[in-house]
Design an enzyme around this catalytic site. Sequence first.
Site, PDB file in Angstrom:
ATOM      1  N   LYS A   1       0.598  -0.965  14.745  1.00  0.00           N
ATOM      2  CA  LYS A   1       1.657  -1.972  14.616  1.00  0.00           C
ATOM      3  C   LYS A   1       1.969  -2.601  15.962  1.00  0.00           C
ATOM      4  CE  LYS A   1       3.881   0.121  10.631  1.00  0.00           C
ATOM      5  NZ  LYS A   1       4.869   1.140  10.302  1.00  0.00           N
TER       6      LYS A   1
ATOM      7  N   LYS B   1      -9.960  -4.687  -2.276  1.00  0.00           N
ATOM      8  CA  LYS B   1      -8.819  -3.877  -2.706  1.00  0.00           C
ATOM      9  C   LYS B   1      -7.573  -4.766  -2.809  1.00  0.00           C
ATOM     10  CE  LYS B   1      -5.998  -0.016  -1.139  1.00  0.00           C
ATOM     11  NZ  LYS B   1      -4.822  -0.238  -0.358  1.00  0.00           N
TER      12      LYS B   1
ATOM     13  N   LYS C   1      -0.962  -6.667  -0.660  1.00  0.00           N
ATOM     14  CA  LYS C   1      -0.082  -7.774  -0.242  1.00  0.00           C
ATOM     15  C   LYS C   1      -0.658  -8.468   0.981  1.00  0.00           C
ATOM     16  CE  LYS C   1       3.237  -4.969  -0.260  1.00  0.00           C
ATOM     17  NZ  LYS C   1       3.633  -3.894  -1.125  1.00  0.00           N
TER      18      LYS C   1
END
Length: 323
Positions: free
Chosen positions: A113, A192, A195
């Site tokens: 992140k 896959k 979102k």
Amino acid sequence: MARILTGIQSTGPPHLGNLLGAIIPAIKMSKDITNESLFFIADLHSFTTVRDKEVLKKNTYATAAAWLAFGFDTKKNFFYRQSDITQVCELSWYLNCFTPFPMLANAHSFKDKSDRLASVNSGLFTYPVLMAADILLYDADIVPVGKDQVQHLEITRDIAGAFNHVYKDSFVIPSTQIDEKVMIVNGTDGQKMSKSYNNVIDIFLPEKKLRKQIMSIKTDSLGVESPKNPAECTIFNIYSLIASNLKVKELEKKYISGGFGYGHAKQELFELICDKFKKERESFNHLMRNTDLIENELLLGAKKASKIANDVLSRVRSNIGYS
Ligand code: ADP
Ligand code: TRP
């Protein structure tokens, strides 16, 4: 009775992959009378990145509405919003004081992140400690998670172990239940469903929009007349995860015989989804139009869950030497 706990990140309405891969199996597991399930919406974790009040609320409602629409039994179990039980923030502090800095600095998800985000706050850094508090505050025995969360569970176990070493019997050490995810649902582009790939099927959309999503599934360019290979087709793959064996066999025959185009197959998938999830779609939309019903469920859940939270926090405070 085993106490099963898991947190659900609220990043909008769950897609078909979330439903088939996580929500429906979790609800099934929660029906086992030897288990007690605590499912909560991790909206304090969302605050590491979400800055819009309406988005935060709407995401929480949409996630909650999906669980309720699919029949999660909130009377037998616990269903609450993380931010309603502020005791978790207090426990998080105690755990922070037992967390070695390098353990967080080396966590994969923080590294991923922090590489991607323009600004990195320390909430993101201590994310695994809040997660440990989520688990330890409720004496959870088992935490089912996807593979990406396994390291966070290890961190939880390490912190709890270190704490118990100094302050005996403060925490139950939870065991991890790794979800090997035998079922992976593909998205409209054949990858896959996720979102982050913009390839989802959102079964809660109004029919017209849902149909449009299904019609956008990518296929090869074989014409209507050609026989087709069902095993290599995303439409067929998704269909076979939802339909009865008989219906799957029927569709398979149509693929192999030819004279049946991808447009027809998409229409069949659309009708199947509308039919199979009719009740859940109605219930979801009803809840989203009446969010006070969701609020009530979450507040009742918070009341129930805070009883456990208060007991555990008192135990820990008394062990530390606070009144
Ligand atoms: P997304 O990739 O859309 O961000 P999450 O990572 O938030 O989804 O996943 C939430 C839960 O749904 C996890 O338990 C995850 O394993 C499951 N899940 C997500 N995508 C799929 C998929 N395509 N097929 C099966 N399960 C999935
Ligand atoms: N971090 C988890 C995720 O991204 C969500 C979560 C928050 C969680 N607290 C938890 C999962 C406690 C299990 C237990 O999916």
